[in-house]
Scaffold this motif. Structure first.
Motif, PDB file in Angstrom:
ATOM      1  N   ARG A 149      -9.483 -21.641   9.151  1.00  0.00           N
ATOM      2  CA  ARG A 149     -10.009 -22.497  10.216  1.00  0.00           C
ATOM      3  C   ARG A 149     -11.215 -23.291   9.724  1.00  0.00           C
ATOM      4  O   ARG A 149     -11.304 -24.505   9.927  1.00  0.00           O
ATOM      5  CB  ARG A 149     -10.392 -21.649  11.442  1.00  0.00           C
ATOM      6  N   ARG A 150     -12.127 -22.614   9.055  1.00  0.00           N
ATOM      7  CA  ARG A 150     -13.316 -23.297   8.532  1.00  0.00           C
ATOM      8  C   ARG A 150     -13.068 -23.917   7.163  1.00  0.00           C
ATOM      9  O   ARG A 150     -13.903 -24.650   6.653  1.00  0.00           O
ATOM     10  CB  ARG A 150     -14.474 -22.304   8.442  1.00  0.00           C
ATOM     11  N   ARG A 151     -11.950 -23.554   6.571  1.00  0.00           N
ATOM     12  CA  ARG A 151     -11.565 -24.036   5.247  1.00  0.00           C
ATOM     13  C   ARG A 151     -12.624 -23.697   4.200  1.00  0.00           C
ATOM     14  O   ARG A 151     -13.208 -24.567   3.563  1.00  0.00           O
ATOM     15  CB  ARG A 151     -11.279 -25.539   5.264  1.00  0.00           C
ATOM     16  N   HIS A 152     -12.840 -22.424   4.032  1.00  0.00           N
ATOM     17  CA  HIS A 152     -13.661 -21.980   2.907  1.00  0.00           C
ATOM     18  C   HIS A 152     -13.189 -20.614   2.419  1.00  0.00           C
ATOM     19  O   HIS A 152     -12.559 -19.862   3.142  1.00  0.00           O
ATOM     20  CB  HIS A 152     -15.175 -22.000   3.224  1.00  0.00           C
ATOM     21  N   VAL A 153     -13.503 -20.371   1.145  1.00  0.00           N
ATOM     22  CA  VAL A 153     -13.173 -19.102   0.503  1.00  0.00           C
ATOM     23  C   VAL A 153     -14.432 -18.248   0.493  1.00  0.00           C
ATOM     24  O   VAL A 153     -15.485 -18.693   0.009  1.00  0.00           O
ATOM     25  CB  VAL A 153     -12.675 -19.313  -0.941  1.00  0.00           C
ATOM     26  N   VAL A 154     -14.331 -17.061   1.041  1.00  0.00           N
ATOM     27  CA  VAL A 154     -15.462 -16.139   1.046  1.00  0.00           C
ATOM     28  C   VAL A 154     -15.438 -15.349  -0.255  1.00  0.00           C
ATOM     29  O   VAL A 154     -14.416 -14.742  -0.607  1.00  0.00           O
ATOM     30  CB  VAL A 154     -15.386 -15.186   2.247  1.00  0.00           C
ATOM     31  N   THR A 155     -16.547 -15.377  -0.985  1.00  0.00           N
ATOM     32  CA  THR A 155     -16.645 -14.654  -2.250  1.00  0.00           C
ATOM     33  C   THR A 155     -17.750 -13.618  -2.163  1.00  0.00           C
ATOM     34  O   THR A 155     -18.483 -13.548  -1.168  1.00  0.00           O
ATOM     35  CB  THR A 155     -16.938 -15.607  -3.424  1.00  0.00           C
ATOM     36  N   ASP A 156     -17.884 -12.844  -3.214  1.00  0.00           N
ATOM     37  CA  ASP A 156     -18.951 -11.847  -3.253  1.00  0.00           C
ATOM     38  C   ASP A 156     -20.316 -12.485  -3.460  1.00  0.00           C
ATOM     39  O   ASP A 156     -21.333 -11.794  -3.472  1.00  0.00           O
ATOM     40  CB  ASP A 156     -18.676 -10.802  -4.342  1.00  0.00           C
ATOM     41  N   GLN A 157     -20.332 -13.810  -3.601  1.00  0.00           N
ATOM     42  CA  GLN A 157     -21.600 -14.517  -3.778  1.00  0.00           C
ATOM     43  C   GLN A 157     -21.736 -15.682  -2.794  1.00  0.00           C
ATOM     44  O   GLN A 157     -22.423 -16.658  -3.062  1.00  0.00           O
ATOM     45  CB  GLN A 157     -21.706 -15.043  -5.215  1.00  0.00           C
ATOM     46  N   GLY A 158     -21.063 -15.598  -1.649  1.00  0.00           N
ATOM     47  CA  GLY A 158     -21.162 -16.641  -0.645  1.00  0.00           C
ATOM     48  C   GLY A 158     -19.858 -17.401  -0.479  1.00  0.00           C
ATOM     49  O   GLY A 158     -18.871 -17.149  -1.166  1.00  0.00           O
ATOM     50  N   ALA A 159     -19.860 -18.352   0.470  1.00  0.00           N
ATOM     51  CA  ALA A 159     -18.658 -19.100   0.810  1.00  0.00           C
ATOM     52  C   ALA A 159     -18.550 -20.377  -0.023  1.00  0.00           C
ATOM     53  O   ALA A 159     -19.549 -21.009  -0.351  1.00  0.00           O
ATOM     54  CB  ALA A 159     -18.653 -19.442   2.293  1.00  0.00           C
ATOM     55  N   VAL A 160     -17.303 -20.753  -0.349  1.00  0.00           N
ATOM     56  CA  VAL A 160     -17.028 -21.972  -1.104  1.00  0.00           C
ATOM     57  C   VAL A 160     -16.074 -22.829  -0.269  1.00  0.00           C
ATOM     58  O   VAL A 160     -14.936 -22.425  -0.024  1.00  0.00           O
ATOM     59  CB  VAL A 160     -16.387 -21.661  -2.469  1.00  0.00           C
ATOM     60  N   PRO A 161     -16.506 -24.005   0.193  1.00  0.00           N
ATOM     61  CA  PRO A 161     -15.641 -24.838   1.029  1.00  0.00           C
ATOM     62  C   PRO A 161     -14.552 -25.532   0.210  1.00  0.00           C
ATOM     63  O   PRO A 161     -14.727 -25.809  -0.973  1.00  0.00           O
ATOM     64  CB  PRO A 161     -16.608 -25.860   1.619  1.00  0.00           C
ATOM     65  N   TYR A 162     -13.429 -25.796   0.856  1.00  0.00           N
ATOM     66  CA  TYR A 162     -12.337 -26.490   0.176  1.00  0.00           C
ATOM     67  C   TYR A 162     -11.670 -27.490   1.125  1.00  0.00           C
ATOM     68  O   TYR A 162     -11.709 -27.332   2.360  1.00  0.00           O
ATOM     69  CB  TYR A 162     -11.295 -25.501  -0.339  1.00  0.00           C
ATOM     70  N   ASP A 163     -11.067 -28.491   0.538  1.00  0.00           N
ATOM     71  CA  ASP A 163     -10.130 -29.354   1.250  1.00  0.00           C
ATOM     72  C   ASP A 163      -8.700 -28.982   0.866  1.00  0.00           C
ATOM     73  O   ASP A 163      -7.798 -29.015   1.698  1.00  0.00           O
ATOM     74  CB  ASP A 163     -10.407 -30.826   0.915  1.00  0.00           C
ATOM     75  N   LEU A 164      -8.521 -28.644  -0.402  1.00  0.00           N
ATOM     76  CA  LEU A 164      -7.249 -28.147  -0.905  1.00  0.00           C
ATOM     77  C   LEU A 164      -7.516 -26.870  -1.692  1.00  0.00           C
ATOM     78  O   LEU A 164      -8.472 -26.807  -2.473  1.00  0.00           O
ATOM     79  CB  LEU A 164      -6.570 -29.182  -1.806  1.00  0.00           C
ATOM     80  N   LEU A 165      -6.676 -25.870  -1.487  1.00  0.00           N
ATOM     81  CA  LEU A 165      -6.871 -24.574  -2.134  1.00  0.00           C
ATOM     82  C   LEU A 165      -5.626 -24.224  -2.943  1.00  0.00           C
ATOM     83  O   LEU A 165      -4.496 -24.348  -2.453  1.00  0.00           O
ATOM     84  CB  LEU A 165      -7.124 -23.494  -1.075  1.00  0.00           C
TER      85      LEU A 165
END
Length: 310
Positions: free
Chosen positions: A85-101
Motif C-alpha cells: 500500500r505504501r510501496r516500500h520495503v521494510v528492512t532491518d535498517q529502515g524502509a526503502v520506497p519503491y515504484d517498481l520492485l
C-alpha cells in the motif's frame, strides 16, 4: 524519477542490475537500489562444492561487480517485509520506497522432515536449531562452516545423491573423511542418469572411498548432547557421523512475497514477462515460478533477468 528496488544480490539479482544499467543512459530517470542480505559481493554458488573440496578459494567465487552510476548496493541489509500500500520495503535498517520492485530472493536449502533435525523449514520466517555438525550447502557461509566442521570428526554422511551431493561427498573424501551418501532414489543422480551410467559413477566414488546407500532414506538423525553422532536409515543401520551435509534440494524463497499477499505456489507466480499478481512487483530466478515451470538452472534466471531489464 522512477525508483527501482531489487531484493536479492545473488547471481540473478546482480545480473538483472547489470542488464538494466545497460539501458540507463537511455532512461536516466531511473534510480536502482539493491538490498542484499549477505555481506558479500555476488558469488558463484555453483562452485560452493569446490570450496568444500579445497579446489578453489573463496575469492575465486566472486563475480565482477563494479560500481554502477545510478545504482546503490546495500550488502548485509535484509528485507523483512513489503508494504504494497505504501510501496516500500521494510528492512532491518529502515524502509526503502519503491515504484517498481524486483524480487530475486532465490531459494533456500530443503531440510527433510526427519526426526532430529528440529522440525522447522530452513529459511523464511523460521530457522531450525539444527544440531551441531549438521549443515546445508547453499551459501558461502555454509561452505565455510562445512570445511571448519571437517576437523571435528573423521566420518561424514551426505543426505542426497544428486549432483551437489556427490560433489560435496567427493570434496569431503579428498579432505580425508570417510563419507557415506544416502539417497532415496533407486540409483545415484536418478534425475540425470540411467542405472548403467549411475553404476559407473558409483564405482568412481568407491575408488575415492565414498560409500553409497541408495533406495533408502534417513529415518532419524541421532543426536547426543546437541551434536549429531549418526544417521539411522530405513533398514535400521546407524551410520556414524560427526558431520551431516544436507543436499536434498531447494525450496523457492517465497516468504517475503507470500506475506505481502502476492500469488504463490511452489514459487512466486509470474507471467512470461516476470510480472507477479501486483503490476508493480516482478520476480526472477529461483524464487519465481513462470508458466513453463522453473528448471532451477542459472541460465533460466539469467534469461528472465535479461528479458525483464529490456
Amino acid at each position: 524519477m522512477t525508483r527501482v528496488v531489487v531484493v536479492g544480490h545473488g547471481m540473478v539479482g546482480s545480473r538483472f542490475v547489470e542488464d538494466l544499467h545497460r539501458r540507463l543512459p537511455a532512461a536516466a530517470d531511473l534510480t536502482v537500489t539493491v538490498l542484499g542480505a549477505e555481506e558479500y559481493e555476488p558469488y558463484n554458488r555453483v562452485l560452493l562444492s569446490e570450496v568444500v573440496a579445497g579446489k578453489v578459494d573463496v575469492a575465486s567465487l566472486t563475480l565482477p561487480s563494479p560500481p554502477l552510476p545510478g545504482v546503490q548496493v546495500h550488502r548485509g541489509r535484509e528485507a523483512l517485509s513489503v508494504d504494497r500500500r505504501r510501496r516500500h520495503v521494510v528492512t532491518d535498517q529502515g524502509a526503502v520506497p519503491y515504484d517498481l520492485l524486483v524480487l530475486a530472493t532465490g531459494a533456500r536449502a530443503r531440510v527433510p522432515a526427519v526426526p532430529g533435525l528440529g522440525g522447522a523449514a530452513l529459511g523464511g520466517e523460521q530457522h531450525p536449531c539444527l544440531p551441531a555438525g549438521v549443515h546445508a550447502l547453499r551459501s558461502l557461509d555454509d561452505a565455510r562452516e562445512i570445511v571448519a566442521a571437517t576437523v571435528n570428526g573423521p566420518r561424514a554422511v551426505v543426505l542426497g545423491g544428486g549432483v551437489l551431493g556427490l560433489e560435496a561427498a567427493c570434496g569431503l573424501a579428498r579432505r580425508g573423511l570417510e563419507v557415506t551418501v544416502v539417497h532415496g532414489g533407486d540409483h545415484l543422480m536418478d534425475r540425470q542418469l540411467d542405472a548403467a551410467a549411475a553404476a559407473a559413477v558409483g564405482q568412481t566414488l568407491r575408488r575415492l572411498g565414498v560409500d553409497q546407500r541408495t533406495g533408502t532414506r534417513a529415518e532419524e538423525v541421532v543426536v547426543r548432547d546437541g551434536r549429531v553422532t549418526g544417521v539411522r536409515i530405513a533398514n535400521g543401520d546407524v551410520l556414524p557421523a560427526g558431520l551431516l551435509v544436507l543436499t536434498a534440494g531447494t525450496v523457492p524463497e517465497t516468504g517475503l512475497a507470500g506475506a505481502a499477499g502476492l500469488a504463490t505456489d511452489r514459487g512466486v507466480l509470474v507471467d512470461t514477462a516476470g510480472s507477479t499478481s501486483d503490476a508493480r512487483i516482478f520476480a526472477v530466478g529461483d524464487c519465481a515460478e513462470p508458466p513453463e515451470g522453473a528448471t532451477g538452472l542459472i541460465a533460466q534466471g539469467w534469461d528472465q533477468a535479461r528479458r525483464l531489464a529490456t
